[in-house]
Write a protein that holds these residues in place. Sequence first.
Motif, PDB file in Angstrom:
ATOM      1  N   SER A  79      17.313   4.406  14.287  1.00 15.28           N
ATOM      2  CA  SER A  79      17.164   5.042  12.666  1.00 15.28           C
ATOM      3  C   SER A  79      16.188   6.018  12.749  1.00 15.28           C
ATOM      4  CB  SER A  79      16.426   3.615  12.048  1.00 15.28           C
ATOM      5  OG  SER A  79      15.144   3.325  12.414  1.00 15.28           O
ATOM      6  N   LEU A  80      15.401   6.386  13.643  1.00  9.05           N
ATOM      7  CA  LEU A  80      14.565   7.391  13.578  1.00  9.05           C
ATOM      8  C   LEU A  80      14.945   8.817  13.838  1.00  9.05           C
ATOM      9  CD1 LEU A  80      11.260   5.957  15.244  1.00  9.05           C
ATOM     10  CD2 LEU A  80      11.827   6.134  12.840  1.00  9.05           C
ATOM     11  N   LYS A  81      16.276   8.873  14.565  1.00 16.62           N
ATOM     12  CA  LYS A  81      16.923  10.153  14.792  1.00 16.62           C
ATOM     13  C   LYS A  81      16.985  11.075  13.764  1.00 16.62           C
ATOM     14  CE  LYS A  81      19.885   8.539  18.565  1.00 16.62           C
ATOM     15  NZ  LYS A  81      21.308   8.309  19.228  1.00 16.62           N
ATOM     16  N   GLU A  82      16.700  12.430  14.091  1.00 16.00           N
ATOM     17  CA  GLU A  82      16.625  13.512  13.404  1.00 16.00           C
ATOM     18  C   GLU A  82      15.605  13.450  12.078  1.00 16.00           C
ATOM     19  OE1 GLU A  82      20.637  14.406  12.344  1.00 16.00           O
ATOM     20  OE2 GLU A  82      21.208  14.758  14.580  1.00 16.00           O
ATOM     21  N   LYS A  83      14.897  12.616  12.260  1.00 13.51           N
ATOM     22  CA  LYS A  83      13.785  12.628  11.078  1.00 13.51           C
ATOM     23  C   LYS A  83      12.352  12.848  11.471  1.00 13.51           C
ATOM     24  CE  LYS A  83      16.034   8.483   8.886  1.00 13.51           C
ATOM     25  NZ  LYS A  83      15.792   6.907   8.478  1.00 13.51           N
ATOM     26  N   ILE A  84      11.645  13.421  10.736  1.00 14.88           N
ATOM     27  CA  ILE A  84      10.432  13.954  10.770  1.00 14.88           C
ATOM     28  C   ILE A  84       9.292  12.419  10.432  1.00 14.88           C
ATOM     29  CG2 ILE A  84       8.401  15.310  10.410  1.00 14.88           C
ATOM     30  CD1 ILE A  84      10.251  17.393   9.991  1.00 14.88           C
ATOM     31  N   ILE A  85       8.628  11.973  11.665  1.00 17.64           N
ATOM     32  CA  ILE A  85       7.987  10.854  11.156  1.00 17.64           C
ATOM     33  C   ILE A  85       6.468  10.965  11.701  1.00 17.64           C
ATOM     34  CG2 ILE A  85       9.805   9.113  11.256  1.00 17.64           C
ATOM     35  CD1 ILE A  85       9.413   9.154  14.256  1.00 17.64           C
ATOM     36  N   SER A  86       5.542  10.448  11.008  1.00 20.40           N
ATOM     37  CA  SER A  86       4.130  10.264  11.276  1.00 20.40           C
ATOM     38  C   SER A  86       3.745   9.383  12.589  1.00 20.40           C
ATOM     39  CB  SER A  86       3.447   9.996  10.396  1.00 20.40           C
ATOM     40  OG  SER A  86       1.981  10.202  10.494  1.00 20.40           O
ATOM     41  N   ALA A  87       2.870   9.887  13.357  1.00 14.25           N
ATOM     42  CA  ALA A  87       2.609   9.150  14.637  1.00 14.25           C
ATOM     43  C   ALA A  87       1.129   9.230  14.896  1.00 14.25           C
ATOM     44  CB  ALA A  87       3.373   9.616  15.988  1.00 14.25           C
ATOM     45  N   ASN A  88       0.477   8.326  15.677  1.00 13.05           N
ATOM     46  CA  ASN A  88      -0.871   8.363  15.797  1.00 13.05           C
ATOM     47  C   ASN A  88      -0.994   8.424  17.331  1.00 13.05           C
ATOM     48  OD1 ASN A  88      -3.651   6.598  16.423  1.00 13.05           O
ATOM     49  ND2 ASN A  88      -3.821   7.917  14.523  1.00 13.05           N
ATOM     50  N   VAL A  89      -1.937   9.482  17.552  1.00 16.84           N
ATOM     51  CA  VAL A  89      -2.090   9.835  18.989  1.00 16.84           C
ATOM     52  C   VAL A  89      -3.184   8.649  19.648  1.00 16.84           C
ATOM     53  CG1 VAL A  89      -3.309  11.324  20.707  1.00 16.84           C
ATOM     54  CG2 VAL A  89      -2.011  12.174  18.495  1.00 16.84           C
TER      55      VAL A  89
END
Length: 385
Positions: A79-89
């Motif tokens: 569902s995340l393909k081709e989406k810009i999403i926020s992540a935590n390092v």
Amino acid sequence: MELNIGDIVEFNVEKIIKGGFISHIDDSEIFLPKSLSGLKEDESVIGKKVKAKVKEFKENSVVVDRKAYLNEIKEKLESLKEKIISANVTKVKNSGLVIDIDGISGFVPKDEIFYKKIDHKKYISVGDDVEVMLVDPVRRIFSIKKALPNPWEEIKDLNKGDVVKVSVSHITDYGAFVDLGNGAEGFLHISEINWDGMNDLTLGQEIDVEIVEINTDEEKLRVSRKNLLDKPAEEFSKKYKKGDILKGVVTKFINVGAFVEIDGISVLLPNKFVSFKKGEKASDVLNIGDEIEVKVITIEPENNKVIVSRKDVLSNPYEEFAKNYQIGDNVKGKVKHITDFGSFVDLGDVEALVRKEDMKNEYNVGDEFQGKIIELNGDKIKLAE
């Protein structure tokens, strides 16, 4: 810890039993059936940290399903393909970044962090939030670059031979990286910086360069600054001519000789033009910084070639030797080097050859040799015992 069906649990595999794997969370025994594990049933999994979904509760254990968890993660990733999403390092490694997206771990390789060739460890820390895009759902590989505007798209109309203004963004032992102003970087090899092969650039310096190779699909760009600079030999030819005797300073030794700087222009002094002694190298008789007198023997502006000779401004020691000695005279010297056909003897300012057939004894380098002159012809002197 109170558990419910559907909860996600994380644990380390403690041991293998018939039909599956055992671990514990607090006082609860966790049983992961082999059929629901997706794990190999061997000792390599002992200690492995895994996540799984609570499937059911039995009298003495909590049954979990790792495959169900992995399938759920797979669906989320799809569902995340081709989406810009926020992540935590969560970790910063030399090889890249470990990130977390709502409990899903992923990895951003260092080549997918910046378009520039810079050290990500200096700019990103644990706890930072970054925007990413999924590039490989199977291996959970993400990219920060893909979530940013692609600077290579902006330069796709550039071609080989185009001249562009850039700034020096990174300096290495083998050249420099230059920024086109939009984040795309090109490589400037040290041999393309100038005609001297010396890196005279500074960080942030703005320079004009010529594009010598460009492939925006592969994010590959090579440039040359040297191509835009006047050839030193052309400048030299405007001031001097063949036969001129000039003063210069020794700046560098190379295998074939030395570079000598004359009025800011670097010219070549080959080893064979250093002295009258055969086999003597520039580094044997000169030092960096020495001011020497040389004669110009070659100027080829089109090939950027200037050759000078130190030998041609020295008095010929072989002529002086011929004034003081004649065939039949006895001389003394030291063996300088030995070849298959004989030995060369150092007689001070000149060298003489002693062929094997003209030697009665065996010698080592450094041994004293005494013999008579059997040939005296220009710079050819032969001795015999």
